[in-house]
Design an enzyme around this catalytic site. Sequence first.
Site, mmCIF file in Angstrom:
data_model
loop_
_atom_site.group_PDB
_atom_site.id
_atom_site.type_symbol
_atom_site.label_atom_id
_atom_site.label_comp_id
_atom_site.label_asym_id
_atom_site.label_seq_id
_atom_site.Cartn_x
_atom_site.Cartn_y
_atom_site.Cartn_z
ATOM 1 N N CYS A 1 -6.004 -5.423 -2.182
ATOM 2 C CA CYS A 1 -4.905 -4.628 -3.259
ATOM 3 C C CYS A 1 -5.580 -3.699 -3.927
ATOM 4 C CB CYS A 1 -4.299 -5.849 -3.863
ATOM 5 S SG CYS A 1 -5.407 -6.734 -5.093
ATOM 6 N N HIS B 1 -23.549 -18.802 1.760
ATOM 7 C CA HIS B 1 -23.651 -20.152 0.777
ATOM 8 C C HIS B 1 -22.297 -20.411 0.778
ATOM 9 C CE1 HIS B 1 -27.383 -18.672 -1.331
ATOM 10 N NE2 HIS B 1 -27.754 -18.586 0.052
HETATM 11 C C1 RB5 Z 1 -0.514 -3.113 -7.756
HETATM 12 O O1 RB5 Z 1 -0.107 -2.329 -8.736
HETATM 13 C C2 RB5 Z 1 -1.615 -3.743 -8.385
HETATM 14 O O2 RB5 Z 1 -1.618 -4.485 -9.523
HETATM 15 C C3 RB5 Z 1 -2.238 -4.506 -7.227
HETATM 16 O O3 RB5 Z 1 -2.501 -3.762 -6.165
HETATM 17 C C4 RB5 Z 1 -3.616 -5.396 -7.480
HETATM 18 O O4 RB5 Z 1 -4.474 -4.568 -7.914
HETATM 19 C C5 RB5 Z 1 -3.556 -6.507 -8.264
HETATM 20 O O5 RB5 Z 1 -4.473 -7.464 -8.737
#
Ligand code: RB5
Length: 151
Positions: A65, A98
Amino acid sequence: MKVVVANDHGATALAKKIVNHLKERGFEVNYLGTDTEDSVDYPDYAYKACSEYLKGGYEFGVLCCGTGIGISMAANKMHGIFCALPQNSYAAEKTKEHNHSNFIAFGGRIDYPEDPLHILDAYIDAVPLQDEKYLRRIKKTVEIEETQKLG
Ligand code: RB5
């Protein structure tokens, strides 16, 4: 050797690079997207990938993400998932040795000190250590969850 990969819109480009790299390394990749930059919710993708992994037959999973934080936190809510978010290849190697991590997470908006593909390679090439102290710590980690459930 199968790998499951999923990401939110904050890491689509990085996830696609990772998918290509895994294929080049000979893995069969089950890529669950999202494959566009349209906004989605990272827990949905963590859940999809972890549920798929838990069906069995996968070596490990990769989640991405924007920061790697949200999707790894969501993944770690699932029983049987140990998702690491390594800072560099040293941490990636150690988390396999680990912590026996079965998922590795990356941030598509993070400026890593080295190519994230090298970090992924360090994780892939590391071997879980069977040392009693590492196994004991993993068992204790699982016990925290079990104890909390019992109240
Ligand atoms: C999305 O905008 C963002 O919040 C997500 O990709 C991530 O970084 C969240 O932890």
